[in-house]
Scaffold this motif. Structure first.
Motif, PDB file in Angstrom:
ATOM      1  N   LYS A 278      -0.262  33.513  12.633  1.00  0.00           N
ATOM      2  CA  LYS A 278      -0.584  33.756  11.233  1.00  0.00           C
ATOM      3  C   LYS A 278      -1.403  35.033  11.186  1.00  0.00           C
TER       4      LYS A 278
ATOM      5  N   SER B 154      -3.522  36.105  14.164  1.00  0.00           N
ATOM      6  CA  SER B 154      -4.227  34.983  14.793  1.00  0.00           C
ATOM      7  C   SER B 154      -3.258  33.934  15.319  1.00  0.00           C
TER       8      SER B 154
ATOM      9  N   LEU C  97      -3.177  29.598  16.647  1.00  0.00           N
ATOM     10  CA  LEU C  97      -3.867  28.310  16.566  1.00  0.00           C
ATOM     11  C   LEU C  97      -4.116  27.765  17.973  1.00  0.00           C
TER      12      LEU C  97
ATOM     13  N   ASP D   6      -8.473  25.596  15.638  1.00  0.00           N
ATOM     14  CA  ASP D   6      -8.911  26.707  14.801  1.00  0.00           C
ATOM     15  C   ASP D   6      -8.025  27.926  15.053  1.00  0.00           C
ATOM     16  N   TRP D   7      -8.102  28.864  14.119  1.00  0.00           N
ATOM     17  CA  TRP D   7      -7.368  30.131  14.249  1.00  0.00           C
ATOM     18  C   TRP D   7      -8.241  31.128  14.991  1.00  0.00           C
TER      19      TRP D   7
END
Ligand code: 8DG
Ligand code: MG
Ligand code: MG
Length: 146
Positions: free
Chosen positions: A18, A21, A23, A118-119
């Motif tokens: 994304k 970034s 995950l 988290d990213w």
């Protein structure tokens, strides 16, 4: 006493991209405890790699990959000898690119297996990374570049 070695297993893991970034979740496991890893897990009987990736992502993070295109990236061979339980995984790496415009809510669905998702910016990944991931990235692998 010598415990018998288990046969190699197939794992499917996925880079969820994304922006710039990915995950990652910090593992709670006898294999790679406390290291940052991709979502993923064991290939089940009859599954395609894409189906397995989507199922594991849903089970572990609650994210529905639904109509997103899941692509095959590469495969690596990972023998874990230094772990409390020795194991061997053939790990299939997949990728999905999320729409930046959409909202993606990530939940820690298996808190017994993960400290949280988290990213993380590709240019600033957390430490320590799970060893199979570390090895690939040190080798110059870039999931954004393919
Ligand atoms: P399951 O019961 O849900 O099928 O399995 P899991 O509990 O989700 O398995 P896992 O440990 O998350 O993944 C299976 C194996 O995949 C893991 O023990 C080692 C291998 N593996 C890698 N790299 C990565 C990675 O980046 N993330 C994850 N989750 N597993 C990885 O080689
Ligand atoms: Mg799983
Ligand atoms: Mg998993």
């Amino acid at each position: 006493p010598n415990t018998p070695l288990p046969p190699p297993r197939v794992a499917v893991v996925i880079f969820i991209l994304k922006n710039r970034s990915i995950l990652l979740g910090r593992r709670r496991s006898t294999v790679g405890d406390a290291t940052f890893a991709l979502p993923g897990g064991h290939l089940e009987f009859g599954e395609s790699f894409e189906e397995c990736a989507a199922r594991e992502v849903k089970e572990e993070t609650g994210l529905e990959l639904g109509r997103n295109k899941i692509e095959y990236l590469t495969v690596t061979n990972n023998v874990f000898l230094e772990q409390p339980k020795k194991c061997h995984y053939v790990t299939v790496f997949m990728r999905v690119v999320l729409d930046v415009e959409e909202e993606h809510v990530v939940k820690n669905m298996e808190p017994d297996k993960c400290y949280g998702w988290d990213w993380y910016a590709w240019e600033n990944l957390p430490n320590p990374l799970f060893w199979p991931l570390e090895k690939m990235l040190k080798g110059g692998f870039d999931p954004f570049a393919i």
